[in-house]
Scaffold this motif. Structure first.
Motif, short mmCIF file in Angstrom:
data_model
loop_
_atom_site.label_atom_id
_atom_site.label_comp_id
_atom_site.label_asym_id
_atom_site.label_seq_id
_atom_site.Cartn_x
_atom_site.Cartn_y
_atom_site.Cartn_z
N PRO A 23 0.81 -1.23 0.00
CA PRO A 23 0.00 0.00 0.00
C PRO A 23 0.84 1.27 0.00
N LEU A 24 2.00 1.24 0.65
CA LEU A 24 2.87 2.41 0.66
C LEU A 24 3.50 2.63 -0.70
N PHE A 25 3.89 1.54 -1.35
CA PHE A 25 4.54 1.66 -2.65
C PHE A 25 3.56 2.13 -3.73
N GLU A 26 2.30 1.75 -3.60
CA GLU A 26 1.33 2.04 -4.66
C GLU A 26 0.60 3.36 -4.49
N ASP A 27 0.63 3.95 -3.30
CA ASP A 27 -0.03 5.23 -3.06
C ASP A 27 0.87 6.36 -3.56
N LEU A 28 0.52 6.94 -4.70
CA LEU A 28 1.38 7.95 -5.33
C LEU A 28 1.44 9.25 -4.55
N GLU A 29 0.56 9.44 -3.58
CA GLU A 29 0.61 10.64 -2.74
C GLU A 29 1.65 10.50 -1.62
N ILE A 30 2.15 9.30 -1.42
CA ILE A 30 3.21 9.08 -0.44
C ILE A 30 4.55 9.38 -1.10
N THR A 31 5.27 10.35 -0.56
CA THR A 31 6.51 10.81 -1.18
C THR A 31 7.76 10.22 -0.55
N GLU A 32 7.71 9.85 0.73
CA GLU A 32 8.87 9.28 1.41
C GLU A 32 8.43 8.13 2.30
N ILE A 33 9.28 7.12 2.40
CA ILE A 33 9.04 6.00 3.31
C ILE A 33 10.31 5.82 4.15
N PHE A 34 10.13 5.71 5.47
CA PHE A 34 11.25 5.59 6.39
C PHE A 34 11.14 4.25 7.13
N ILE A 35 12.15 3.40 6.98
CA ILE A 35 12.14 2.09 7.62
C ILE A 35 13.35 2.01 8.55
N LEU A 36 13.10 2.04 9.86
CA LEU A 36 14.15 2.04 10.86
C LEU A 36 14.11 0.69 11.58
N GLY A 37 14.91 -0.24 11.09
CA GLY A 37 14.88 -1.57 11.65
C GLY A 37 13.60 -2.30 11.25
N HIS A 38 13.32 -3.40 11.90
CA HIS A 38 12.21 -4.23 11.45
C HIS A 38 10.87 -3.85 12.08
N GLN A 39 10.87 -2.89 13.04
CA GLN A 39 9.63 -2.59 13.74
C GLN A 39 9.13 -1.17 13.55
N ARG A 40 9.97 -0.26 13.12
CA ARG A 40 9.57 1.16 13.04
C ARG A 40 9.52 1.59 11.57
N ILE A 41 8.30 1.82 11.08
CA ILE A 41 8.08 2.23 9.70
C ILE A 41 7.16 3.45 9.72
N SER A 42 7.50 4.46 8.95
CA SER A 42 6.65 5.64 8.82
C SER A 42 6.72 6.13 7.39
N TYR A 43 5.86 7.06 7.05
CA TYR A 43 5.80 7.57 5.68
C TYR A 43 5.29 9.01 5.68
N GLU A 44 5.64 9.71 4.61
CA GLU A 44 5.18 11.10 4.44
C GLU A 44 4.13 11.14 3.35
N LYS A 45 3.00 11.75 3.67
CA LYS A 45 1.92 11.92 2.71
C LYS A 45 1.37 13.33 2.84
N LYS A 46 1.39 14.08 1.72
CA LYS A 46 0.93 15.46 1.69
C LYS A 46 1.62 16.30 2.76
N GLY A 47 2.91 16.06 2.93
CA GLY A 47 3.70 16.88 3.84
C GLY A 47 3.63 16.50 5.30
N VAL A 48 2.87 15.47 5.66
CA VAL A 48 2.73 15.03 7.05
C VAL A 48 3.29 13.62 7.19
N ILE A 49 4.04 13.37 8.26
CA ILE A 49 4.62 12.04 8.51
C ILE A 49 3.70 11.25 9.44
N TYR A 50 3.37 10.03 9.02
CA TYR A 50 2.49 9.14 9.78
C TYR A 50 3.21 7.85 10.11
#
Length: 323
Positions: A23-50
């Protein structure tokens, strides 16, 4: 991560370990994906990090995914060289690993497959006619902005206007989009294993002049190649474009001075400033709000004084004229 760090029996599972990230790879509104180890994942969408609600089921699963990305992006990193950059699918990817960080970290920035229309930028309707004219009249354009402000996106949008010109692109990472089939790209090579000589942007700029470019396009000016670019522009390669990391037009010119001095420490400062004045015609400053990439303003060097450059905003077609 070296390819030797994983048991061969795990390699067939690689395609499945990152499936939950689809879902992160296919959502074109998501501009950045941050993967910190195997448990912490976040992403930026429309300028906000979730935060992403799900992590990898295990450390081994995460290692498999990192291995897959590294294989596809042809990246090699290990304890001796704990970082790497590459192009993976529709993303620019950076990997950092121990000992420079506590756990392996991936940063993925989306690369769009087509250039955005200029008017789609925030305040784009105001600036589009001036940007079109800058490209049409073969102004040399410097795109500046902070991290994530849309410099590459803007550069792609400007290049998309040069459909009739042979552009030679010079980049560290393959991100820019040629506007025709007769343009070409040159990419740097940094060999941290020291088996081969590094190929830097300054080397590529020298080679590009033998490739009959109508325009030179430099993904980002970072170092000594600033001198070679300005020298190339002074020999008649009008309509060229580049980006530079800086917050304002004034900061960009100061940083450009310093980068040129790195490549030509023997040059007089006033001579460097005069060269910049002659070769940089339009400065586009990008910005980023919560939901949009935007344009903070267009500027030009109006004069060169003893204290440095005098800069003025470009607000009409008449102010685009070159001194």
């Amino acid at each position: 991560m070296s390819t030797e760090s994983l048991p061969l029996s795990l390699i067939p599972q690689l395609q499945d370990d990152g499936a939950f990230l689809k879902p992160l790879f296919e959502d074109l509104e998501i501009t950045e994906i941050f993967i910190l180890g195997h448990q912490r994942i976040s992403y930026e969408k429309k300028g906000v990090i979730y935060p992403f609600p799900t992590g990898f089921p295990s450390l081994v699963s995460f290692q498999n995914f990192v291995h897959q990305v590294s294989e596809e992006a042809q990246m090699l990193f290990n304890y001796e060289i704990p970082f790497a950059n590459g192009h993976w699918r529709s993303f620019r990817v950076h990997v950092a690993s121990p000992p420079i960080c506590a756990q392996t970290t991936l940063t993925l920035r989306r690369i769009h497959s087509s250039a955005r229309k200029l008017h789609s930028f925030q305040d784009g309707d105001k600036w589009t006619p001036l940007l079109h004219e800058s490209v049409r009249s073969r102004q040399n354009i410097l795109v500046v902005g902070g991290t994530g402000s849309g410099k590459t996106t803007m550069l792609n949008s400007l290049v998309a206007q040069a459909t009739q010109d042979r552009c030679v692109f010079i980049e560290d990472t393959d991100e820019l989009l040629p506007a025709n089939d007769f343009s070409t790209k040159l990419l740097t090579r940094i060999d941290y294993q020291k088996q081969f000589d590094d190929i830097l942007q300054e080397d590529l700029l020298k080679q590009s002049l033998r490739m009959r470019p109508d325009r030179l396009i430099v993904g980002e000016i970072r170092g000594k190649e600033a001198k070679d670019l300005l020298m190339a522009l002074s020999t008649g390669h009008s309509g060229s474009m580049a980006s530079l990391h800086a917050g304002t037009a004034a900061e960009a010119l100061l940083r450009l001075e310093m980068l040129v001095q790195m490549g030509a420490p023997q040059w007089n400062l006033m001579a460097i400033r005069r060269l910049i004045q002659l070769t940089i015609h339009t400065i586009v400053v990008t910005k980023k709000s919560k939901e949009h990439w935007g344009i903070a303003g267009l500027y030009r060097i109006s004069s060169l004084e003893e204290f440095g450059f005098s800069i003025e905003p470009i607000e009409s077609m008449s102010s685009l004229s070159i001194l």
